[in-house]
Design a protein around this motif. Structure first.
Motif, PDB file in Angstrom:
ATOM      1  N   ILE A  37      27.675  -5.255  -8.357  1.00 34.94           N
ATOM      2  CA  ILE A  37      27.383  -4.345  -7.255  1.00 34.94           C
ATOM      3  C   ILE A  37      25.877  -4.355  -7.026  1.00 34.94           C
ATOM      4  O   ILE A  37      25.103  -4.266  -7.975  1.00 34.94           O
ATOM      5  N   ARG A  38      25.488  -4.450  -5.766  1.00 33.28           N
ATOM      6  CA  ARG A  38      24.063  -4.433  -5.439  1.00 33.28           C
ATOM      7  C   ARG A  38      23.803  -3.388  -4.377  1.00 33.28           C
ATOM      8  O   ARG A  38      24.528  -3.315  -3.385  1.00 33.28           O
ATOM      9  N   PHE A  39      22.758  -2.590  -4.598  1.00 34.13           N
ATOM     10  CA  PHE A  39      22.353  -1.576  -3.633  1.00 34.13           C
ATOM     11  C   PHE A  39      21.030  -1.992  -3.008  1.00 34.13           C
ATOM     12  O   PHE A  39      20.185  -2.596  -3.663  1.00 34.13           O
ATOM     13  N   GLY A  40      20.860  -1.615  -1.760  1.00 33.16           N
ATOM     14  CA  GLY A  40      19.583  -1.826  -1.099  1.00 33.16           C
ATOM     15  C   GLY A  40      18.672  -0.633  -1.346  1.00 33.16           C
ATOM     16  O   GLY A  40      18.502  -0.182  -2.466  1.00 33.16           O
ATOM     17  N   GLU A  41      18.140  -0.071  -0.285  1.00 32.11           N
ATOM     18  CA  GLU A  41      17.209   1.040  -0.441  1.00 32.11           C
ATOM     19  C   GLU A  41      17.446   2.064   0.651  1.00 32.11           C
ATOM     20  O   GLU A  41      18.145   1.808   1.637  1.00 32.11           O
ATOM     21  N   ILE A  42      16.890   3.247   0.443  1.00 30.68           N
ATOM     22  CA  ILE A  42      16.884   4.287   1.470  1.00 30.68           C
ATOM     23  C   ILE A  42      15.474   4.341   2.045  1.00 30.68           C
ATOM     24  O   ILE A  42      14.523   4.633   1.322  1.00 30.68           O
ATOM     25  N   SER A  43      15.349   4.046   3.324  1.00 31.08           N
ATOM     26  CA  SER A  43      14.055   4.034   3.982  1.00 31.08           C
ATOM     27  C   SER A  43      13.978   5.205   4.952  1.00 31.08           C
ATOM     28  O   SER A  43      14.849   5.366   5.819  1.00 31.08           O
ATOM     29  N   LEU A  44      12.949   6.039   4.789  1.00 29.04           N
ATOM     30  CA  LEU A  44      12.766   7.225   5.614  1.00 29.04           C
ATOM     31  C   LEU A  44      11.572   7.055   6.550  1.00 29.04           C
ATOM     32  O   LEU A  44      10.592   6.393   6.214  1.00 29.04           O
ATOM     33  N   VAL A  45      11.671   7.676   7.698  1.00 31.17           N
ATOM     34  CA  VAL A  45      10.543   7.736   8.639  1.00 31.17           C
ATOM     35  C   VAL A  45       9.659   8.902   8.207  1.00 31.17           C
ATOM     36  O   VAL A  45      10.070  10.070   8.265  1.00 31.17           O
ATOM     37  N   ASP A  46       8.461   8.597   7.746  1.00 28.83           N
ATOM     38  CA  ASP A  46       7.540   9.641   7.299  1.00 28.83           C
ATOM     39  C   ASP A  46       6.668  10.068   8.483  1.00 28.83           C
ATOM     40  O   ASP A  46       5.739   9.368   8.878  1.00 28.83           O
ATOM     41  N   ASP A  47       6.987  11.226   9.024  1.00 27.32           N
ATOM     42  CA  ASP A  47       6.248  11.740  10.173  1.00 27.32           C
ATOM     43  C   ASP A  47       5.014  12.538   9.755  1.00 27.32           C
ATOM     44  O   ASP A  47       4.402  13.245  10.565  1.00 27.32           O
ATOM     45  N   GLY A  48       4.665  12.394   8.468  1.00 28.58           N
ATOM     46  CA  GLY A  48       3.520  13.115   7.944  1.00 28.58           C
ATOM     47  C   GLY A  48       3.903  14.317   7.110  1.00 28.58           C
ATOM     48  O   GLY A  48       3.049  14.915   6.441  1.00 28.58           O
ATOM     49  N   SER A  49       5.201  14.645   7.094  1.00 25.06           N
ATOM     50  CA  SER A  49       5.654  15.825   6.354  1.00 25.06           C
ATOM     51  C   SER A  49       6.152  15.482   4.955  1.00 25.06           C
ATOM     52  O   SER A  49       6.510  16.383   4.193  1.00 25.06           O
ATOM     53  N   ALA A  86      16.474   5.576  -7.881  1.00 24.70           N
ATOM     54  CA  ALA A  86      15.597   4.807  -8.759  1.00 24.70           C
ATOM     55  C   ALA A  86      14.123   5.115  -8.516  1.00 24.70           C
ATOM     56  O   ALA A  86      13.240   4.430  -9.049  1.00 24.70           O
ATOM     57  N   GLY A  87      13.841   6.134  -7.699  1.00 18.12           N
ATOM     58  CA  GLY A  87      12.458   6.546  -7.474  1.00 18.12           C
ATOM     59  C   GLY A  87      11.843   5.908  -6.246  1.00 18.12           C
ATOM     60  O   GLY A  87      12.423   5.030  -5.596  1.00 18.12           O
ATOM     61  N   VAL A  88      10.635   6.336  -5.934  1.00 17.72           N
ATOM     62  CA  VAL A  88       9.911   5.825  -4.769  1.00 17.72           C
ATOM     63  C   VAL A  88       9.474   4.387  -5.030  1.00 17.72           C
ATOM     64  O   VAL A  88       8.858   4.088  -6.056  1.00 17.72           O
ATOM     65  N   ILE A  89       9.812   3.493  -4.098  1.00 18.24           N
ATOM     66  CA  ILE A  89       9.417   2.097  -4.247  1.00 18.24           C
ATOM     67  C   ILE A  89       8.419   1.663  -3.168  1.00 18.24           C
ATOM     68  O   ILE A  89       7.820   0.594  -3.270  1.00 18.24           O
ATOM     69  N   GLU A  90       8.247   2.495  -2.158  1.00 21.05           N
ATOM     70  CA  GLU A  90       7.267   2.163  -1.108  1.00 21.05           C
ATOM     71  C   GLU A  90       6.794   3.457  -0.455  1.00 21.05           C
ATOM     72  O   GLU A  90       7.597   4.337  -0.126  1.00 21.05           O
ATOM     73  N   SER A  91       5.498   3.583  -0.295  1.00 21.03           N
ATOM     74  CA  SER A  91       4.918   4.728   0.402  1.00 21.03           C
ATOM     75  C   SER A  91       3.713   4.242   1.180  1.00 21.03           C
ATOM     76  O   SER A  91       2.700   3.855   0.602  1.00 21.03           O
ATOM     77  N   ARG A  92       3.842   4.227   2.481  1.00 21.41           N
ATOM     78  CA  ARG A  92       2.738   3.809   3.356  1.00 21.41           C
ATOM     79  C   ARG A  92       2.853   4.570   4.663  1.00 21.41           C
ATOM     80  O   ARG A  92       3.802   5.345   4.854  1.00 21.41           O
ATOM     81  N   ARG A  93       1.931   4.359   5.525  1.00 22.75           N
ATOM     82  CA  ARG A  93       1.897   5.099   6.790  1.00 22.75           C
ATOM     83  C   ARG A  93       3.229   4.967   7.532  1.00 22.75           C
ATOM     84  O   ARG A  93       3.656   3.857   7.876  1.00 22.75           O
ATOM     85  N   GLY A  94       3.913   6.063   7.723  1.00 22.24           N
ATOM     86  CA  GLY A  94       5.146   6.073   8.500  1.00 22.24           C
ATOM     87  C   GLY A  94       6.400   5.749   7.721  1.00 22.24           C
ATOM     88  O   GLY A  94       7.504   5.843   8.268  1.00 22.24           O
TER      89      GLY A  94
END
Length: 450
Positions: A37-49, A86-94
């Motif tokens: 079984i393979r999972f991808g990721e959950i990607s959120l739109v960071d509007d600054g909040s 599995a925790g935060v794997i990417e954090s950048r603008r937006g």
């Protein structure tokens, strides 16, 4: 969070819950019939909040993904998948993205059986009927030996294959010899989890996993490990020689089934359900000319056997010296020059069971099988289902879903479907054969006239 704005109703639980439309991409999930079984990721739109979220302790917490519509009650949303953050794997603008692992990752945790004295390694784990396993000294002051971590129902210690006097401690998987041995000390073990379903249930219980379905034969089986082992390893080895597969369903329940030729379709995919042009032949599998099924594994083959065994029981002496017993059968596949001579190892312990499984397995591969890859607009198809696809390439053929790759935010699901025969049985197959014969008989005459 949601992919579109959503607020639960006053009668929902929780009521009036706001789900912000921050979900940009939600977990591409691939489940396969071989348990991977393979999972991808959950990607959120960071509007600054979301900037405070980066430092929070996300790892290990549950993730649940539901599918529904903007005007649905929350109770009508379908649970699509469970996972573990599995925790935060990417954090950048937006963008803020989380990794996700599937629930079967817990099966990769080693089973703690304790340690043998003097740094001799892990205490062995025996499940079911185990033939001729090593015995390990567990006391420095007595002739006490450990056969298994689990309680057992019977132990037969042997010196060069010859049973020796002993005292049992079945509750602790141990025995004590009356006298020291002169050569190789091994032991036959009988432990209560001696069918495939009982072993699968034991693994599920070890990891706190509920059972969804166990469709397995009542063969006498046995597995033995004298090193660190995980639940995934046990399930893989259990299934390998039984023509079976396992996975965790969307509810996190363990499903274990044997491969079978699919009969009536459980789900029908129409041509309108298929993304334009997205159906293709992925691979072909050659039939089996013969199958050798190995059974009754000897976990400590002996170079020499006690004279009393060698002289009085040639069959037992021979088995003590070889690692596997074998059962072989064949079938006619003259139309397939590259047909395979297959060999499979199994945990089966009785010859009669091995013969039954050998004959069942070879009937799964009498002709070429095809695997097709299809992109569909359906999200409810599950691994293991029997499926009919209304498309000219596979018309009237019933296949088995062996892989499902879902992308909820993309709106499509990629299926891998195994069709065990290149032509459907019945009238269509007969008609195609008749047409081939007619063409082959007619063309030479037509060319001669020309």
């Amino acid at each position: 969070m949601a992919s579109h704005p959503y607020v639960s109703g006053p009668t929902d639980v929780p009521a009036h819950q706001v789900y912000d439309d921050l979900l940009a991409e939600a977990i591409d999930i691939e489940t396969r019939i071989d348990g991977l079984i393979r999972f991808g990721e959950i990607s959120l739109v960071d509007d600054g909040s979301l900037w405070r979220w980066v430092s929070r302790a996300w790892n290990g917490h549950a993730v649940r993904l539901y599918l529904g519509g903007p005007d649905w009650p929350l109770a009508d949303f379908r649970l699509h998948a469970r996972g573990t953050n599995a925790g935060v794997i990417e954090s950048r603008r937006g963008v803020l993205a989380f990794g996700v692992t599937d629930q079967s990752a817990q099966l990769d945790e080693p089973i703690d059986t304790g340690s043998l004295p003097n740094g001799a390694g892990a205490v062995p784990l025996a499940l079911g009927s185990v033939y001729n396993a090593p015995a390990y000294r567990s006391s420095t002051t007595a002739l006490e030996y450990t056969a298994s971590y689990l309680p057992v129902t019977a132990l037969t210690p042997k010196d060069s294959g010859n049973p020796v006097p002993h005292t049992d401690n079945l509750a602790n998987g141990r025995f004590t010899l009356a006298n020291a041995t002169q050569a190789s000390l091994t032991v036959d073990i009988e432990e209560q989890h001696n069918t495939p379903a009982l072993i699968a249930q034991w693994v599920a219980d070890q990891y706190g996993i509920a059972i969804g379905e166990l469709s397995l034969p009542a063969y006498r089986v046995g597995l033995y490990y004298n090193a660190t082992v995980t639940g995934r390893q046990i399930l893989d080895e259990l299934c390998r020689g039984l023509g079976a597969y396992w996975y965790l369903n969307a509810l996190g329940e363990l499903v274990v089934r044997q491969h079978t030729i699919p009969g009536a379709a459980e789900v029908v995919v129409s041509i309108d359900d298929i993304e334009w042009g997205q159906i293709s032949l992925a691979e072909t599998e050659q039939p089996w000319r013969s199958l050798t099924l190995r059974w009754g594994r000897n976990h400590a083959p002996l170079d020499s056997v006690a004279g009393v065994i060698e002289d009085n029981d040639a069959t037992a002496a021979s088995r003590l010296k070889r690692e596997w017993s074998e059962s072989t059968t064949s079938q006619g596949v003259d139309a397939h020059p590259q047909a395979e001579d297959a060999t499979r190892d199994s945990c089966i312990q009785r010859e009669a069971d091995a013969v039954l499984e050998r004959d069942r397995l070879i009937t799964l591969r009498p002709v070429r099988a095809d695997v097709w890859e299809i992109d569909v607009f359906l999200s409810t198809i599950r691994t293991g289902q029997a499926i009919e696809v209304e498309h000219a390439a596979v018309e009237r053929m019933i296949g088995r879903v062996i892989g499902v790759n879902r992308s909820p935010t993309r709106g499509t699901t990629t299926l891998r479907v195994w069709f065990p025969v290149p032509w459907p049985p019945g009238d269509l197959g007969a008609a195609v054969d008749a047409l081939d014969i007619a063409v082959n008989e007619t063309l030479p005459a037509l060319f001669a006239e020309a």
